[in-house]
Enzyme design. Sequence first.
Site, PDB file in Angstrom:
ATOM      1  N   GLU A  10       0.804  -1.216   0.000  1.00  0.00           N
ATOM      2  CA  GLU A  10       0.000   0.000   0.000  1.00  0.00           C
ATOM      3  C   GLU A  10       0.841   1.273   0.000  1.00  0.00           C
ATOM      4  O   GLU A  10       0.779   2.078   0.921  1.00  0.00           O
ATOM      5  CB  GLU A  10      -0.978  -0.029   1.184  1.00  0.00           C
ATOM      6  CG  GLU A  10      -1.950  -1.174   1.012  1.00  0.00           C
ATOM      7  CD  GLU A  10      -3.031  -1.250   2.060  1.00  0.00           C
ATOM      8  OE1 GLU A  10      -2.731  -1.050   3.230  1.00  0.00           O
ATOM      9  OE2 GLU A  10      -4.186  -1.533   1.702  1.00  0.00           O
TER      10      GLU A  10
ATOM     11  N   GLU B  68      -4.199 -10.488   0.243  1.00  0.00           N
ATOM     12  CA  GLU B  68      -4.981 -10.432   1.480  1.00  0.00           C
ATOM     13  C   GLU B  68      -6.415 -10.772   1.118  1.00  0.00           C
ATOM     14  O   GLU B  68      -6.943 -10.284   0.114  1.00  0.00           O
ATOM     15  CB  GLU B  68      -4.937  -9.025   2.104  1.00  0.00           C
ATOM     16  CG  GLU B  68      -3.566  -8.624   2.586  1.00  0.00           C
ATOM     17  CD  GLU B  68      -3.490  -7.195   3.131  1.00  0.00           C
ATOM     18  OE1 GLU B  68      -4.502  -6.678   3.629  1.00  0.00           O
ATOM     19  OE2 GLU B  68      -2.389  -6.605   3.033  1.00  0.00           O
TER      20      GLU B  68
HETATM   21  C1  GAL Z   1      -5.029  -3.895   4.165  1.00  0.00           C
HETATM   22  C2  GAL Z   1      -3.609  -3.675   4.606  1.00  0.00           C
HETATM   23  C3  GAL Z   1      -3.284  -4.416   5.869  1.00  0.00           C
HETATM   24  C4  GAL Z   1      -4.358  -4.222   6.877  1.00  0.00           C
HETATM   25  C5  GAL Z   1      -5.653  -4.669   6.317  1.00  0.00           C
HETATM   26  C6  GAL Z   1      -6.813  -4.446   7.237  1.00  0.00           C
HETATM   27  O1  GAL Z   1      -5.439  -2.869   3.374  1.00  0.00           O
HETATM   28  O2  GAL Z   1      -2.721  -4.053   3.611  1.00  0.00           O
HETATM   29  O3  GAL Z   1      -2.063  -3.945   6.346  1.00  0.00           O
HETATM   30  O4  GAL Z   1      -4.453  -2.886   7.203  1.00  0.00           O
HETATM   31  O5  GAL Z   1      -5.949  -3.936   5.180  1.00  0.00           O
HETATM   32  O6  GAL Z   1      -6.695  -5.047   8.448  1.00  0.00           O
END
Ligand code: GAL
Length: 968
Positions: A415, A491
Amino acid sequence: MTSTHQECPPYYESHTPSSGIRPARARFESDAAELDLNGTWRFRLLPRADAPTGGFEDPEFDDSKWHTLPVPAHWQLHGHGRPAYTNISYPFPIDPPHVPDDNPTGDYRRVFDLPGDWPQGPAVLRFEGVDSCFAVWLNGTRLGHSTGSRLPTEFDVAALLRLRGNTLAVRVHQFSAASYLEDQDMWWLSGIFRDVRLLSRPTAGIDDFFVHAGYDHTTGTGTLRVDTDAEARITVAELGLVEAPANTTHEVGPVDPWSAEVPRLYHGVLATTAERVPVRVGFRTVDVSGGTLRVNGRPLTLRGVNRHEWHPDHGRALDHATMREDALLMKRHNINAVRTSHYPPHPDFLDLCDEYGLWVIDECDLETHGFEQVGWRGNPSDDARWGEAMLQRMRRMVERDKNHPSVILWSLGNESGTGQNLRTMAEWTRQRDPGRPIHYEGDPDSPYVDVYSRMYTPHGEVDAIGRHAEPTTADPANDAHRRSLPFVLCEYAHAMGTGPGGLADYRDLFESHDRCQGGFVWEWIDHGIRRREPDGTEWFAYGGDFGEELHDGNFVADGLLFPDREPSPGLVELAKIHEPVRIKPHPESGTVRVTNTRDFADTSGLTFHWSLTREGTVAVEGHLDVDVLPPGGTTEVELPRLPETPETGGETWLDVRAVLDRECPWAPEGHEVAWGQALAGGAPLLRPVPAGADPARGEGVLTLGPATFDPDSGALRTISGIAVTPPRLDLWRAPTDNDHARHGVSVAAEWRRIGLDRLTERHIATTVDDDALVVRTRVAAAASDLGTLVTYTWSGDADRLLLTLDTEPDGTWPCPLPRLGVHLGLPPELGTVEWFGRGPGEAYPDIRRAARVGRHTRTVDELQTPYLRPQENGNRTDTRWACFRAADGTGLRVEGHPVFDFSARRWSTHALDRAQHPHELTPEERIHLHLDLAHNGIGSASCGPGVLPRYRLHAAPHRLRLAFAPLR
Ligand code: GAL
């Protein structure tokens, strides 16, 4: 006197990432002397970065009045300053490269002697991680400064070392220009939090080396080349390679390749005349070919998690045992991959990944997410002044970790928007290590990466990407490039609070599209900080608990493990979803289908057991012979002849389990890796719905079978003398983090808007006829015209009471219902529950694969799942019957016709909803029992998609039937 503004920025506000440091190189152990400088240091905390040093770097300085602090550690976790949590927001004005004047600064001192046999010659002082910016003095001379909190820094120190009384002084600033590059979603914690060592570097020793161990899957042979500037020779006796020259490619013939499933390491030694370095060689070749990410010629499925380093007492200062526990817990829960979000981990963790077998995306210590909040204005990723700082970070990670076979992808960071600096990092990396593809999620066009990566992508979109049918992007060349790439979810499935729901649906997508090569659940562990009440009660703090002005609350608690490393129900579900063998019993045909879902390993090492249970009690069991299956292989195995199920015996279930047939490095013999079950016969043990008892009016009481009611309101009072608070329709649940949906559509807000948290009941009528008591009500909230018409029909026989609950929505409901069922109160002593249904863990419509049908027992207290922020939890599903008993065995049995969900707790839903931490919940003098037809699914909208349509509970006419019987 006029004050002048400082012209030359101090080092902690400079774009220049470091000064005086040695070039990055691999991290390795050797037989050269080293001195561990961890331990107790002298420490003082100052409020500002420009506070005068007062000469603390001088060996003569008197630090006897200072505090002591362990190294490695974060000072905030040792009573100096306070932890603070933000997700995206910088906790200071976005004014790069400046940081606030209030900038806690820790001065460290340590005096050390050299061992008597310390060799002459070069020596290096090595810091594995200091957060966030530090300057170092040895014996009064400044060595330089460094940034890159999760990256190693080395200084040459030979010229300054003396045998006795070396004084090391380190000044660490909490914030620095580098903080703009370190905006990861985690606690702001500072200090020397990884190891510090002094390393002797023999003059003719090995400064650095790069092991290239390739595997040719077409021939089954390996090649080994060790690049180094040293006059070194490599020996791997097992391969017949003895003192072979470095910088030469050696054909080593047939080898066993390394994979996460079979992590074969060859032990060797790289040696010069002056130094011997043990090396562990794993032969594997990673490529992206034909649109798939492959290792050793085979496409992978990444069943991964995102791992932040976390310990509830030590923060990111992890000891070896904790790292090992992480690796073991991952292996035992069928996880095969780790993304080191969002920084290189302690290097020992990568050794463990090599050893136990985990695919690793090694991610650079980089995130500039806070710039998104200002439209990415001034983002360092696209500002040449930050170019060297960003490239140096990448270089330091790649050089440190390049010899780990487990690392199969390099990630530029997380990010950080888009920009030339990212491209430069990718280009440098590709040239330095052509053997590993490059990952970065933050640039949707993906022009300089080798995998297409996204986060929290809804299922439907993943499906489209799997079909190469994602929308086109502006630049045709970029679009074509991205379309040619394999897809990973770096993620997904945000494991915050109850949930995440929808894991099985993601797995099905990974399995149905070659392009979808799996993903990494967010995230491994809740970053809760352990606190203790005066009476010793433990709880875990999250954002805001330290009085932070700006914080993101419990968004830091979104892991599959609780902070004390207890697996959450989400992890148990994930283990089930990712089973390495899939077992499907087919009792009707007397067979079991077994499929090996692994990519590399066969099924040797597993043994299979079957059992037939009647109403949850094992009737017969045995061993099942299953041939060894190759990766991807399937077989149909004949079951032994099963005994007939007696007509009246209740439900018969066939369970088949795969367990380890011997101890393996990560689990003991007998560890269960997979299971399957199927209904093999019989019928629910439930007697037919009772009827026939005549309601009888007495003095202020109405009796029906074993129960008494209020004759006017028709409210239930007792069942066989057990006083209950009457069952009432309940539609409300304490919203989960996924219902709240901080980053998505909040269904909880809608529920509150229409008043589901404050429902009232209007009695319409009570009628008593021949064999039933019928109560009709309308349930609705103030200020709303929506309602639910409810009919409670009570009937029974001499010792059982049946409730038929019919509901009908009145009005048009804008959203799914949280739950539908009844709430009643039981005496507090009925504190043990035995049930036949799915369990033993909690389950909801979209997170229920890990719950198996059987007979389970828990106390009411054990039914609770201690999410860091209290919320709906602990629901048990597909329950045929449940017995709530007091210590003497008496109590109440509830039967479903056919099944129901239940949850039981010692506090109300409203108390659960109000509490901010579990220890704030105080037991009441009753048990709140919820008997539900269903719940709405959970989804993962706390940061991702909500509940899939098929798991939603719609407002529609519903019927729930339950029978109650005393247990005597
Ligand atoms: C994503 C980010 C993570 C964490 C997650 C939410 O956008 O890459 O570091 O913040 O969201 O828990």
